[in-house]
Design a protein around this motif. Structure first.
Motif, PDB file in Angstrom:
ATOM      1  N   LYS A 124       0.829  -1.206   0.000  1.00 60.17           N
ATOM      2  CA  LYS A 124       0.000   0.000   0.000  1.00 60.17           C
ATOM      3  C   LYS A 124       0.864   1.259   0.000  1.00 60.17           C
ATOM      4  CE  LYS A 124      -3.970  -2.119   2.355  1.00 60.17           C
ATOM      5  NZ  LYS A 124      -4.895  -1.958   1.208  1.00 60.17           N
ATOM      6  N   PHE A 125       0.235   2.375  -0.336  1.00 61.48           N
ATOM      7  CA  PHE A 125       0.927   3.672  -0.304  1.00 61.48           C
ATOM      8  C   PHE A 125      -0.062   4.720   0.181  1.00 61.48           C
ATOM      9  CE2 PHE A 125       2.426   7.723  -1.995  1.00 61.48           C
ATOM     10  CZ  PHE A 125       3.784   7.681  -1.679  1.00 61.48           C
ATOM     11  N   SER A 202     -17.269   7.090   3.272  1.00 60.03           N
ATOM     12  CA  SER A 202     -17.916   5.969   2.589  1.00 60.03           C
ATOM     13  C   SER A 202     -18.409   6.383   1.206  1.00 60.03           C
ATOM     14  CB  SER A 202     -19.080   5.440   3.430  1.00 60.03           C
ATOM     15  OG  SER A 202     -20.046   6.469   3.672  1.00 60.03           O
ATOM     16  N   TRP A 203     -18.848   7.643   1.067  1.00 64.70           N
ATOM     17  CA  TRP A 203     -19.309   8.108  -0.244  1.00 64.70           C
ATOM     18  C   TRP A 203     -18.156   8.086  -1.247  1.00 64.70           C
ATOM     19  CZ3 TRP A 203     -18.012  11.670  -3.854  1.00 64.70           C
ATOM     20  CH2 TRP A 203     -18.951  11.915  -4.874  1.00 64.70           C
ATOM     21  N   PHE A 204     -16.985   8.568  -0.825  1.00 62.85           N
ATOM     22  CA  PHE A 204     -15.829   8.584  -1.727  1.00 62.85           C
ATOM     23  C   PHE A 204     -15.418   7.162  -2.095  1.00 62.85           C
ATOM     24  CE2 PHE A 204     -15.565  12.696   0.445  1.00 62.85           C
ATOM     25  CZ  PHE A 204     -15.395  13.549  -0.636  1.00 62.85           C
ATOM     26  N   ARG A 205     -15.428   6.255  -1.118  1.00 60.84           N
ATOM     27  CA  ARG A 205     -15.050   4.867  -1.412  1.00 60.84           C
ATOM     28  C   ARG A 205     -16.013   4.229  -2.410  1.00 60.84           C
ATOM     29  NH1 ARG A 205     -14.033   4.528   4.351  1.00 60.84           N
ATOM     30  NH2 ARG A 205     -11.781   4.388   4.754  1.00 60.84           N
ATOM     31  N   ASN A 206     -17.280   4.534  -2.276  1.00 67.66           N
ATOM     32  CA  ASN A 206     -18.298   3.878  -3.104  1.00 67.66           C
ATOM     33  C   ASN A 206     -18.489   4.519  -4.471  1.00 67.66           C
ATOM     34  OD1 ASN A 206     -18.851   2.062  -1.006  1.00 67.66           O
ATOM     35  ND2 ASN A 206     -20.432   3.383  -0.127  1.00 67.66           N
ATOM     36  N   ARG A 221      -5.695  -3.514  -8.240  1.00 71.22           N
ATOM     37  CA  ARG A 221      -5.453  -2.494  -7.225  1.00 71.22           C
ATOM     38  C   ARG A 221      -6.620  -1.500  -7.224  1.00 71.22           C
ATOM     39  NH1 ARG A 221      -1.319  -0.512  -4.567  1.00 71.22           N
ATOM     40  NH2 ARG A 221       0.284  -1.669  -5.707  1.00 71.22           N
ATOM     41  N   ARG A 222      -7.023  -1.063  -6.049  1.00 74.62           N
ATOM     42  CA  ARG A 222      -8.086  -0.074  -5.922  1.00 74.62           C
ATOM     43  C   ARG A 222      -7.463   1.326  -6.022  1.00 74.62           C
ATOM     44  NH1 ARG A 222     -13.423  -0.825  -5.875  1.00 74.62           N
ATOM     45  NH2 ARG A 222     -13.799   0.249  -3.898  1.00 74.62           N
ATOM     46  N   THR A 277      -3.428   5.650  -5.396  1.00 74.06           N
ATOM     47  CA  THR A 277      -3.891   4.511  -4.616  1.00 74.06           C
ATOM     48  C   THR A 277      -5.105   4.927  -3.785  1.00 74.06           C
ATOM     49  OG1 THR A 277      -2.516   5.002  -2.675  1.00 74.06           O
ATOM     50  CG2 THR A 277      -1.533   3.610  -4.411  1.00 74.06           C
ATOM     51  N   GLU A 278      -5.993   3.970  -3.546  1.00 75.22           N
ATOM     52  CA  GLU A 278      -7.187   4.252  -2.741  1.00 75.22           C
ATOM     53  C   GLU A 278      -6.800   4.803  -1.378  1.00 75.22           C
ATOM     54  OE1 GLU A 278     -11.132   1.911  -1.008  1.00 75.22           O
ATOM     55  OE2 GLU A 278      -9.340   0.767  -1.535  1.00 75.22           O
ATOM     56  N   GLU A 279      -5.812   4.163  -0.741  1.00 71.90           N
ATOM     57  CA  GLU A 279      -5.462   4.568   0.616  1.00 71.90           C
ATOM     58  C   GLU A 279      -4.910   5.992   0.663  1.00 71.90           C
ATOM     59  OE1 GLU A 279      -4.536   1.803  -0.876  1.00 71.90           O
ATOM     60  OE2 GLU A 279      -2.348   1.662  -1.044  1.00 71.90           O
ATOM     61  N   PHE A 280      -4.112   6.383  -0.339  1.00 73.02           N
ATOM     62  CA  PHE A 280      -3.579   7.744  -0.316  1.00 73.02           C
ATOM     63  C   PHE A 280      -4.702   8.755  -0.504  1.00 73.02           C
ATOM     64  CE2 PHE A 280      -1.867  11.574  -2.255  1.00 73.02           C
ATOM     65  CZ  PHE A 280      -0.868  11.899  -1.360  1.00 73.02           C
TER      66      PHE A 280
END
Length: 382
Positions: A124-125, A202-206, A221-222, A277-280
């Motif tokens: 992850k990053f 959650s809105w941004f993730r979805n 990769r997400r 990356t999703e996490e960043f």
């Protein structure tokens, strides 16, 4: 009698031909690229002589590399790490920044990679990984360096310098320039800030996160697709972008290819996008925008609280644009209150009243009015 395009008749057809060619040029430009454009810096003028510039990768990590713009000069010049945003564009968006800096400095840049091209095995990053990369790159440059962060990574650069200062790291930079960055987004919130505030994580993730297709090295990769960020930026300033494209069409139709090329070059770079990356992306929304962790004294790095008051010897310059609609007034200069241990002579703020966001680090105002302040701040530490 056949048509002839010689003499007066050619002159009569020339304006129409230019308009047709301009129209075709405009049609061809509405496309995205996911490949990093070249920096295009082959030489720089130093002391009235042209010096060749070559690119050298000094440190290559999974998500980015430390790129050095190497020149053969007789006198050593201050080493500067330009910390580029990771917000949907490649670091080449700062090519104009680098070219101006190269006149008086030995320049390095954080050259970020497209997340879709990074294998999932790289791990992850996130935000703290970005901070770690900045520290690692400063260590590669060595003692006596300087750091200049543009836009989004002002937070990570400030955190990195705070950690290095607290650890008495020999590579702690002598000066830190923060330009148009969201150190404290509670000050003068902009449309960008309101978007980040207005919805739960959650809105941004979805809604804005997607999986990399299987034809790319980062398959599965997400990521936050770069074209979405570009669309958001374009929407915020649509009138300006439309006006620039109308101007480019008119310049081409008038045969002024040199002026048109300046606009074309900018948009060639602007339409080159990379995925995050999703996490960043999610951590940036959460930690930088929604919680303003650094400004509130709540930001941590590898389990440690980030303490900007630990910075005692790194000169601080903050730069803001008076017409910046992405990073509002006061958001960057907030760093001065956080760096509470710095003596007054080590702090300076510059407000460029007549520029927007991109004008802070690119274009005539950057070159003629802002850069001299940056150069003088670095020189004052030597």
């Amino acid at each position: 009698m056949g048509l002839s395009f010689g003499g007066e008749r050619a002159g009569a057809f020339a304006p129409m031909l230019r308009r047709n060619m301009a129209s075709l040029e405009m049609l061809s430009r509405f496309k995205l690229s996911h490949e990093r454009p070249p920096y295009g810096i082959r030489s720089v003028t130093i002391d009235n002589r042209t010096v060749p510039v070559t690119e050298e990768v000094v440190c290559d990590l999974p998500y980015g590399q430390l790129l050095h713009f190497k020149r053969e000069v007789d006198t050593p010049q201050p080493k500067v790490l330009v910390v580029a945003p990771l917000s949907g564009h490649f670091a080449t968006l700062l090519a104009g920044t680098v070219k101006v800096m190269l006149r008086d400095h030995d320049v390095y840049i954080t050259d970020w990679k497209n997340a879709r091209d990074v294998p999932r095995s790289a791990g992850k990053f996130g935000v703290e990984d970005y901070v770690e990369y900045v520290i690692r790159f400063m260590e590669e440059i060595g003692p006596g360096g300087h750091v200049l962060a543009v836009c989004q990574p002002c937070v990570q650069a400030l955190a990195a310098v705070a950690i290095m200062s607290e650890d008495r790291n020999p590579a702690t930079p002598l000066s830190m320039t923060l330009m148009a960055g969201p150190v404290d987004v509670r000050e003068s919130p902009t449309g960008v800030n309101e978007l980040a505030f207005g919805k739960p994580l959650s809105w941004f993730r979805n809604n804005v996160i997607a999986s990399v297709p299987f034809r790319y090295p980062g398959a599965g990769r997400r990521v936050y697709p770069g074209f979405l960020q570009l669309t958001a930026f374009m929407t915020m300033n649509m009138d300006r972008h439309m006006a620039q494209h109308k101007r480019m069409y008119q310049l081409l139709a008038d045969g002024d290819t040199e002026e048109a090329a300046k606009i074309k070059d900018f948009y060639d770079e602007y339409f080159a996008v990379l995925d995050l990356t999703e996490e960043f992306y999610i951590e940036t929304i959460d930690r930088v925008f929604q919680q303003a962790q650094l400004a509130r004294g709540e930001m941590t790095y590898r389990g440690r609280r980030v303490n900007p008051a630990a910075i005692r010897h790194t000169a601080l310059l903050t730069v803001e644009g008076g017409r910046d609609d992405i990073c509002g007034l006061g958001q960057t200069s907030a760093a001065h209150d956080l760096c509470a241990s710095l003596r007054p002579h080590l702090k300076r703020h510059h407000l460029q009243a007549n520029v927007g966001h991109y004008g802070v680090f690119n274009g005539r105002r950057w070159e003629k009015e802002i850069y001299p302040v940056v150069r003088n701040t670095i020189l004052a530490t030597l």
